[in-house]
Design an enzyme around this catalytic site. Structure first.
Site, short mmCIF file in Angstrom:
data_model
loop_
_atom_site.label_atom_id
_atom_site.label_comp_id
_atom_site.label_asym_id
_atom_site.label_seq_id
_atom_site.Cartn_x
_atom_site.Cartn_y
_atom_site.Cartn_z
N LYS A 266 -16.14 -7.32 2.96
CA LYS A 266 -15.50 -8.56 3.47
C LYS A 266 -15.76 -8.54 4.86
CE LYS A 266 -10.88 -7.29 0.93
NZ LYS A 266 -9.53 -6.24 1.69
N ARG B 241 -2.35 -5.46 -8.65
CA ARG B 241 -1.54 -6.94 -8.30
C ARG B 241 -2.02 -7.60 -9.20
NH1 ARG B 241 -3.16 -7.98 -2.32
NH2 ARG B 241 -5.05 -7.42 -3.37
N HIS C 168 1.09 -1.40 0.02
CA HIS C 168 0.08 -0.28 0.06
C HIS C 168 0.99 0.66 0.43
CE1 HIS C 168 -3.25 -2.61 1.73
NE2 HIS C 168 -3.12 -2.16 1.33
N SER D 268 -2.77 -8.25 2.59
CA SER D 268 -3.19 -7.27 4.15
C SER D 268 -3.48 -8.79 5.04
CB SER D 268 -4.53 -6.76 4.96
OG SER D 268 -3.80 -5.61 4.25
P1 ADP Z 1 -10.09 -3.11 -0.69
O1 ADP Z 1 -10.51 -4.19 1.15
O2 ADP Z 1 -10.91 -2.09 -0.34
O3 ADP Z 1 -9.69 -4.63 -1.40
P2 ADP Z 1 -7.17 -3.62 0.41
O4 ADP Z 1 -6.66 -2.84 1.53
O5 ADP Z 1 -7.10 -4.85 0.19
O6 ADP Z 1 -8.41 -2.52 0.40
O7 ADP Z 1 -6.26 -2.53 -0.83
C1 ADP Z 1 -6.62 -0.95 -1.18
C2 ADP Z 1 -5.71 -1.56 -2.65
O8 ADP Z 1 -4.67 -1.36 -2.11
C3 ADP Z 1 -6.48 -2.14 -3.35
O9 ADP Z 1 -6.84 -1.51 -4.55
C4 ADP Z 1 -5.78 -3.18 -3.69
O10 ADP Z 1 -6.04 -4.26 -4.69
C5 ADP Z 1 -4.74 -2.29 -3.19
N1 ADP Z 1 -3.76 -3.14 -2.85
C6 ADP Z 1 -3.23 -3.89 -1.68
N2 ADP Z 1 -1.81 -5.12 -1.44
C7 ADP Z 1 -1.05 -4.45 -2.81
C8 ADP Z 1 -0.05 -4.74 -3.07
N3 ADP Z 1 0.81 -5.19 -1.97
N4 ADP Z 1 0.82 -4.44 -3.96
C9 ADP Z 1 -0.44 -3.22 -4.98
N5 ADP Z 1 -1.52 -3.14 -4.60
C10 ADP Z 1 -1.88 -3.45 -3.57
#
Ligand code: ADP
Length: 163
Positions: free
Chosen positions: A41, A91, A17, A129
């Site tokens: 979620k 990703r 992130h 996460s």
């Molecule tokens: P959500 O529940 O909205 O998917 P996340 O916290 O899982 O929220 O992710 C927020 C954003 O960050 C999303 O667009 C996700 O694809 C991106 N993201 C999560 N992990 C990574 C990573 N390792 N590299 C790039 N983008 C990521």
């Protein structure tokens, strides 16, 4: 002013992130990192307040970033924050279908909104996460996966929760 929202669950924030925030922060005058309640979620591990606190600490080095939290419709929040840009990270292929649908849906609701995708840094392409949560709960090593400045805080939150 070109302002963008970076919405997500951030449960918790990872180095993947942070990499997206840093890169978005040079594309926009201001980025608003917003912890969103995602009804799709499960309940999650950290409270919204804990996620915000961790994010604030971990993004201190990005001068044009602010951290908020919000529950409701993303398009309404964009209006409230006076922005037409939503930044999301991408990703693997598995992210694509979900993100594609989300981007088209939000466009249907408000055709002025643009979703901007930033491709993951290859070194974080495996990082999520949920992976960090699993590792941390079982006492695994999370260094290099989350910002150094919140690693200890994260461990103590997890210990306090007695999971
Ligand atoms: P959500 O529940 O909205 O998917 P996340 O916290 O899982 O929220 O992710 C927020 C954003 O960050 C999303 O667009 C996700 O694809 C991106 N993201 C999560 N992990 C990574 C990573 N390792 N590299 C790039 N983008 C990521």
């Amino acid at each position: 002013m070109r302002r963008a929202i970076c919405p997500g669950s951030f449960d918790p924030v990872t180095n993947g992130h942070i990499d997206i925030f840093e890169r978005a922060s040079v594309m926009f005058d201001e980025i608003i990192i917003s912890v969103f309640h995602n009804p799709g979620k499960e309940k999650g591990m950290f409270t919204m307040e804990e996620r915000v606190a961790l994010l604030k600490e971990a993004t201190k080095h990005i001068p044009n970033a602010k951290v908020t939290c919000f529950s409701g419709l993303l398009n309404e929040y964009c209006k409230q924050q006076d922005t037409k840009f939503i930044v999301r990270g991408l990703r693997a292929f598995s992210d694509f279908e979900y993100e594609f649908q989300r981007a088209l849906l939000i466009k249907k609701i408000d055709h002025e909104l643009e979703t901007v995708f930033i491709m993951t840094n290859a070194q974080y392409s495996f990082l999520s996460s949920s992976g960090v949560r699993e590792l941390a709960v079982f006492g695994g090593n999370i260094s290099g996966l989350v910002p150094e400045c919140i690693e200890e805080q994260l461990k103590s939150y997890i210990a306090k929760k007695n999971i």
